[in-house]
Scaffold this active site. Structure first.
Site, mmCIF file in Angstrom:
data_model
loop_
_atom_site.group_PDB
_atom_site.id
_atom_site.type_symbol
_atom_site.label_atom_id
_atom_site.label_comp_id
_atom_site.label_asym_id
_atom_site.label_seq_id
_atom_site.Cartn_x
_atom_site.Cartn_y
_atom_site.Cartn_z
ATOM 1 N N ASN A 1 0.820 -1.094 0.063
ATOM 2 C CA ASN A 1 -0.035 -0.174 -0.089
ATOM 3 C C ASN A 1 0.836 1.533 -0.019
ATOM 4 O O ASN A 1 1.913 1.337 0.641
ATOM 5 C CB ASN A 1 -1.019 0.013 1.206
ATOM 6 C CG ASN A 1 -0.576 -0.316 2.566
ATOM 7 O OD1 ASN A 1 0.640 -0.969 2.649
ATOM 8 N ND2 ASN A 1 -0.870 0.454 3.579
ATOM 9 N N GLU B 1 0.442 5.335 0.498
ATOM 10 C CA GLU B 1 -0.625 6.243 1.010
ATOM 11 C C GLU B 1 -0.019 7.724 0.563
ATOM 12 O O GLU B 1 0.918 7.926 0.019
ATOM 13 C CB GLU B 1 -0.599 6.088 2.583
ATOM 14 C CG GLU B 1 -1.316 4.810 2.995
ATOM 15 C CD GLU B 1 -1.518 4.674 4.580
ATOM 16 O OE1 GLU B 1 -1.084 5.722 5.215
ATOM 17 O OE2 GLU B 1 -2.098 3.945 4.900
ATOM 18 N N CYS C 1 -4.323 0.775 -2.301
ATOM 19 C CA CYS C 1 -4.037 -0.553 -1.730
ATOM 20 C C CYS C 1 -2.971 -1.374 -2.453
ATOM 21 O O CYS C 1 -2.719 -1.397 -3.503
ATOM 22 C CB CYS C 1 -5.344 -1.488 -1.514
ATOM 23 S SG CYS C 1 -6.663 -0.461 -0.763
ATOM 24 N N GLU D 1 -3.112 -4.638 -2.934
ATOM 25 C CA GLU D 1 -3.618 -5.543 -3.973
ATOM 26 C C GLU D 1 -3.604 -4.962 -5.271
ATOM 27 O O GLU D 1 -3.251 -5.453 -6.544
ATOM 28 C CB GLU D 1 -5.187 -6.154 -3.838
ATOM 29 C CG GLU D 1 -5.160 -6.610 -2.478
ATOM 30 C CD GLU D 1 -5.473 -5.805 -1.162
ATOM 31 O OE1 GLU D 1 -4.885 -4.847 -1.232
ATOM 32 O OE2 GLU D 1 -5.945 -6.234 -0.516
ATOM 33 N N CYS E 1 -10.296 -4.672 0.206
ATOM 34 C CA CYS E 1 -11.518 -3.810 0.065
ATOM 35 C C CYS E 1 -12.438 -3.879 -0.983
ATOM 36 O O CYS E 1 -11.859 -4.655 -2.075
ATOM 37 C CB CYS E 1 -10.926 -2.337 0.109
ATOM 38 S SG CYS E 1 -10.480 -1.772 -1.179
ATOM 39 N N CYS F 1 -10.653 -3.230 -4.532
ATOM 40 C CA CYS F 1 -9.858 -4.390 -4.626
ATOM 41 C C CYS F 1 -10.409 -5.356 -5.385
ATOM 42 O O CYS F 1 -10.143 -6.211 -6.326
ATOM 43 C CB CYS F 1 -8.773 -4.620 -3.863
ATOM 44 S SG CYS F 1 -7.265 -3.333 -3.669
HETATM 45 N N1 THU Z 1 -5.167 -1.420 2.522
HETATM 46 C C1 THU Z 1 -4.669 -2.458 1.778
HETATM 47 O O1 THU Z 1 -3.530 -2.229 0.964
HETATM 48 N N2 THU Z 1 -5.243 -3.452 1.451
HETATM 49 C C2 THU Z 1 -6.371 -4.020 1.891
HETATM 50 O O2 THU Z 1 -6.886 -5.122 1.808
HETATM 51 C C3 THU Z 1 -7.015 -3.246 3.124
HETATM 52 C C4 THU Z 1 -6.378 -1.863 3.174
HETATM 53 C C5 THU Z 1 -4.416 -0.216 2.897
HETATM 54 C C6 THU Z 1 -5.256 0.907 2.548
HETATM 55 C C7 THU Z 1 -4.488 1.932 3.346
HETATM 56 O O3 THU Z 1 -3.225 2.391 3.068
HETATM 57 C C8 THU Z 1 -4.385 0.867 4.825
HETATM 58 O O4 THU Z 1 -4.401 -0.261 4.177
HETATM 59 C C9 THU Z 1 -5.423 1.129 5.823
HETATM 60 O O5 THU Z 1 -6.664 1.212 5.237
#
Ligand code: THU
Length: 162
Positions: A62, A64, A73, A75, A112, A115
């Protein structure tokens, strides 16, 4: 009116060692990828590893952003890298792992909605089920065979046609 019930199926493993070798290796790549997360805002590090039909593996984490919705994310980072570098190769499996220093994450991390929809697109393209393997920091490992087990009643491209 009738009420219709749709069911999903999730395989639950006590240990990573119970997984088939290729799935276990993919999951370990996802665990490794959590170390590359850029997650200063959530401190929630997610790693993903995609295995393509040709055998190649792409990882992602991920990423941000201070403008929160601009982040993405793990994925989708892994899936889009795979599809852009090996267009047309079917996705056989994606493994997802997460870690945080803030607490012990005992449940598998589940993707999520956005994804899941992206996974659905590539599964529909290839026509073959994608295996999705999910892990937290400790505890059980979950595996589903096919995106429909994560996204029942998903939106299909066919809905756009007459
Ligand atoms: N996140 C992911 O990368 N994948 C997931 O399956 C759930 C959430 C990330 C998004 C954000 O950077 C952090 O986790 C918190 O939500």
């Amino acid at each position: 009116m009738i009420e219709r019930t749709f069911s999903i199926s999730v395989a639950e493993y006590d240990q990573i060692s119970e997984l088939a070798l290729a799935d276990r290796e993919l999951l370990l790549r996802a665990v490794d990828a959590t170390k590359t997360a850029y997650a200063p805002y959530s401190a929630f590090n997610v790693g993903a590893a995609v295995r393509l039909s040709g055998g190649r593996i792409f990882t992602g984490s991920n990423q941000e952003n201070s403008a929160y919705p601009s982040g993405i994310c793990a994925e989708r980072v892994a899936i889009f890298a795979a599809s852009s570098q090996c267009p047309g190769d079917a996705i056989e499996a994606i493994a997802i792992a997460a870690s945080t220093q803030n607490f012990e994450l005992k449940n598998p991390v589940t993707p999520c909605g956005a994804c899941r929809q992206v996974m659905a697109e590539y599964q529909n393209l290839s026509g073959k089920p994608i295996r999705i393997i999910m892990k937290g920091m400790s505890g059980k490992v979950w595996l589903v065979n096919g995106v429909e087990n994560l996204l029942p009643l998903m939106f299909h491209a066919e809905s756009l046609k007459k």
